[in-house]
Scaffold this motif. Structure first.
Motif, PDB file in Angstrom:
ATOM      1  N   ALA A 156       0.840  -1.209   0.000  1.00  0.00           N
ATOM      2  CA  ALA A 156       0.000   0.000   0.000  1.00  0.00           C
ATOM      3  C   ALA A 156       0.870   1.252   0.000  1.00  0.00           C
ATOM      4  O   ALA A 156       0.564   2.229  -0.694  1.00  0.00           O
ATOM      5  N   TRP A 157       1.964   1.237   0.761  1.00  0.00           N
ATOM      6  CA  TRP A 157       2.876   2.384   0.825  1.00  0.00           C
ATOM      7  C   TRP A 157       3.479   2.655  -0.553  1.00  0.00           C
ATOM      8  O   TRP A 157       3.571   3.802  -0.993  1.00  0.00           O
ATOM      9  N   SER A 158       3.875   1.602  -1.243  1.00  0.00           N
ATOM     10  CA  SER A 158       4.438   1.768  -2.592  1.00  0.00           C
ATOM     11  C   SER A 158       3.405   2.365  -3.538  1.00  0.00           C
ATOM     12  O   SER A 158       3.715   3.261  -4.334  1.00  0.00           O
ATOM     13  N   ARG A 159       2.166   1.860  -3.458  1.00  0.00           N
ATOM     14  CA  ARG A 159       1.107   2.407  -4.315  1.00  0.00           C
ATOM     15  C   ARG A 159       0.861   3.877  -3.999  1.00  0.00           C
ATOM     16  O   ARG A 159       0.673   4.696  -4.901  1.00  0.00           O
ATOM     17  N   LEU A 160       0.855   4.226  -2.717  1.00  0.00           N
ATOM     18  CA  LEU A 160       0.613   5.620  -2.333  1.00  0.00           C
ATOM     19  C   LEU A 160       1.744   6.532  -2.804  1.00  0.00           C
ATOM     20  O   LEU A 160       1.490   7.660  -3.229  1.00  0.00           O
ATOM     21  N   ARG A 161       2.979   6.047  -2.749  1.00  0.00           N
ATOM     22  CA  ARG A 161       4.097   6.862  -3.231  1.00  0.00           C
ATOM     23  C   ARG A 161       3.992   7.095  -4.728  1.00  0.00           C
ATOM     24  O   ARG A 161       4.255   8.205  -5.216  1.00  0.00           O
ATOM     25  N   LEU A 162       3.592   6.059  -5.473  1.00  0.00           N
ATOM     26  CA  LEU A 162       3.392   6.230  -6.915  1.00  0.00           C
ATOM     27  C   LEU A 162       2.258   7.205  -7.195  1.00  0.00           C
ATOM     28  O   LEU A 162       2.365   8.070  -8.078  1.00  0.00           O
ATOM     29  N   GLU A 163       1.182   7.067  -6.449  1.00  0.00           N
ATOM     30  CA  GLU A 163       0.040   7.968  -6.632  1.00  0.00           C
ATOM     31  C   GLU A 163       0.420   9.402  -6.289  1.00  0.00           C
ATOM     32  O   GLU A 163       0.047  10.340  -6.999  1.00  0.00           O
ATOM     33  N   GLN A 164       1.179   9.576  -5.209  1.00  0.00           N
ATOM     34  CA  GLN A 164       1.606  10.918  -4.836  1.00  0.00           C
ATOM     35  C   GLN A 164       2.477  11.525  -5.928  1.00  0.00           C
ATOM     36  O   GLN A 164       2.340  12.698  -6.272  1.00  0.00           O
ATOM     37  N   GLY A 165       3.380  10.710  -6.488  1.00  0.00           N
ATOM     38  CA  GLY A 165       4.228  11.202  -7.573  1.00  0.00           C
ATOM     39  C   GLY A 165       3.409  11.636  -8.779  1.00  0.00           C
ATOM     40  O   GLY A 165       3.685  12.659  -9.397  1.00  0.00           O
ATOM     41  N   ALA A 166       2.372  10.854  -9.085  1.00  0.00           N
ATOM     42  CA  ALA A 166       1.522  11.195 -10.232  1.00  0.00           C
ATOM     43  C   ALA A 166       0.711  12.458  -9.946  1.00  0.00           C
ATOM     44  O   ALA A 166       0.542  13.308 -10.822  1.00  0.00           O
ATOM     45  N   LEU A 167       0.204  12.580  -8.727  1.00  0.00           N
ATOM     46  CA  LEU A 167      -0.628  13.739  -8.394  1.00  0.00           C
ATOM     47  C   LEU A 167       0.184  15.021  -8.270  1.00  0.00           C
ATOM     48  O   LEU A 167      -0.346  16.110  -8.461  1.00  0.00           O
ATOM     49  N   ALA A 168       1.462  14.901  -7.945  1.00  0.00           N
ATOM     50  CA  ALA A 168       2.283  16.094  -7.736  1.00  0.00           C
ATOM     51  C   ALA A 168       3.054  16.509  -8.982  1.00  0.00           C
ATOM     52  O   ALA A 168       3.862  17.434  -8.908  1.00  0.00           O
ATOM     53  N   MET A 169       2.800  15.865 -10.113  1.00  0.00           N
ATOM     54  CA  MET A 169       3.509  16.232 -11.339  1.00  0.00           C
ATOM     55  C   MET A 169       3.212  17.695 -11.674  1.00  0.00           C
ATOM     56  O   MET A 169       2.079  18.158 -11.563  1.00  0.00           O
ATOM     57  N   HIS A 170       4.259  18.393 -12.089  1.00  0.00           N
ATOM     58  CA  HIS A 170       4.145  19.819 -12.367  1.00  0.00           C
ATOM     59  C   HIS A 170       3.061  20.115 -13.404  1.00  0.00           C
ATOM     60  O   HIS A 170       2.267  21.047 -13.244  1.00  0.00           O
ATOM     61  N   SER A 171       3.004  19.313 -14.439  1.00  0.00           N
ATOM     62  CA  SER A 171       2.018  19.565 -15.497  1.00  0.00           C
ATOM     63  C   SER A 171       0.594  19.412 -14.977  1.00  0.00           C
ATOM     64  O   SER A 171      -0.302  20.174 -15.346  1.00  0.00           O
ATOM     65  N   ARG A 172       0.369  18.438 -14.099  1.00  0.00           N
ATOM     66  CA  ARG A 172      -0.975  18.233 -13.542  1.00  0.00           C
ATOM     67  C   ARG A 172      -1.360  19.397 -12.629  1.00  0.00           C
ATOM     68  O   ARG A 172      -2.472  19.920 -12.702  1.00  0.00           O
ATOM     69  N   VAL A 173      -0.430  19.816 -11.767  1.00  0.00           N
ATOM     70  CA  VAL A 173      -0.706  20.930 -10.860  1.00  0.00           C
ATOM     71  C   VAL A 173      -0.984  22.195 -11.660  1.00  0.00           C
ATOM     72  O   VAL A 173      -1.922  22.949 -11.364  1.00  0.00           O
ATOM     73  N   GLU A 174      -0.194  22.426 -12.709  1.00  0.00           N
ATOM     74  CA  GLU A 174      -0.392  23.625 -13.535  1.00  0.00           C
ATOM     75  C   GLU A 174      -1.745  23.580 -14.247  1.00  0.00           C
ATOM     76  O   GLU A 174      -2.461  24.578 -14.303  1.00  0.00           O
ATOM     77  N   ARG A 175      -2.124  22.412 -14.779  1.00  0.00           N
ATOM     78  CA  ARG A 175      -3.412  22.282 -15.473  1.00  0.00           C
ATOM     79  C   ARG A 175      -4.571  22.529 -14.506  1.00  0.00           C
ATOM     80  O   ARG A 175      -5.524  23.238 -14.832  1.00  0.00           O
ATOM     81  N   ILE A 176      -4.498  21.980 -13.301  1.00  0.00           N
ATOM     82  CA  ILE A 176      -5.571  22.191 -12.318  1.00  0.00           C
ATOM     83  C   ILE A 176      -5.637  23.662 -11.924  1.00  0.00           C
ATOM     84  O   ILE A 176      -6.729  24.239 -11.820  1.00  0.00           O
ATOM     85  N   ALA A 177      -4.477  24.280 -11.724  1.00  0.00           N
ATOM     86  CA  ALA A 177      -4.467  25.703 -11.365  1.00  0.00           C
ATOM     87  C   ALA A 177      -5.081  26.546 -12.472  1.00  0.00           C
ATOM     88  O   ALA A 177      -5.832  27.487 -12.207  1.00  0.00           O
ATOM     89  N   ARG A 178      -4.794  26.192 -13.688  1.00  0.00           N
ATOM     90  CA  ARG A 178      -5.311  26.964 -14.817  1.00  0.00           C
ATOM     91  C   ARG A 178      -6.801  26.685 -15.049  1.00  0.00           C
ATOM     92  O   ARG A 178      -7.605  27.605 -15.158  1.00  0.00           O
ATOM     93  N   ASP A 179      -7.193  25.408 -15.089  1.00  0.00           N
ATOM     94  CA  ASP A 179      -8.563  25.049 -15.458  1.00  0.00           C
ATOM     95  C   ASP A 179      -9.546  25.181 -14.297  1.00  0.00           C
ATOM     96  O   ASP A 179     -10.638  25.719 -14.461  1.00  0.00           O
ATOM     97  N   SER A 180      -9.186  24.713 -13.152  1.00  0.00           N
ATOM     98  CA  SER A 180     -10.138  24.693 -12.022  1.00  0.00           C
ATOM     99  C   SER A 180     -10.171  26.005 -11.252  1.00  0.00           C
ATOM    100  O   SER A 180     -11.239  26.475 -10.868  1.00  0.00           O
TER     101      SER A 180
END
Length: 96
Positions: A49-73
């Motif tokens: 579960a810890w490994s899955r959460l670390r992967l998920e955190q890495g995916a959620l914290a990607m710069h492009s995703r954060v920038e898209r959410i900041a721009r769109d949402s």
């Protein structure tokens, strides 16, 4: 009762007590082993579960995703160059 009969009785009680103690210790050993195996299984599940959460955190914290959410949402935009001020710090200046 003769002395030899008394000694035989005491030895028989000692052997029975020893046998009961061996059975009890063996039972405790098996119970503890089962507990240990259960805890190892839990540890392995938590590590997975810890490994899955670390992967998920890495995916959620990607710069492009954060920038898209900041721009769109949220509607954040990069400021225009005329609204941007650059501050330069001279290396030789002492900092307060």
């Amino acid at each position: 009762m003769s002395r030899q009969g008394l000694l035989t009785g005491l030895l028989a009680l000692a052997v029975m007590g020893s046998a009961i103690a061996v059975v009890e210790v063996k039972h405790q050993s098996r119970s503890l082993f089962l507990t240990l195996e259960s805890l190892r299984d839990s540890r392995d599940e938590l590590n997975t579960a810890w490994s899955r959460l670390r992967l998920e955190q890495g995916a959620l914290a990607m710069h492009s995703r954060v920038e898209r959410i900041a721009r769109d949402s949220i509607g954040l935009r990069q400021p225009a160059p005329e609204r941007t001020t650059m501050l330069r710090l001279d290396v030789g200046e002492a900092r307060p």
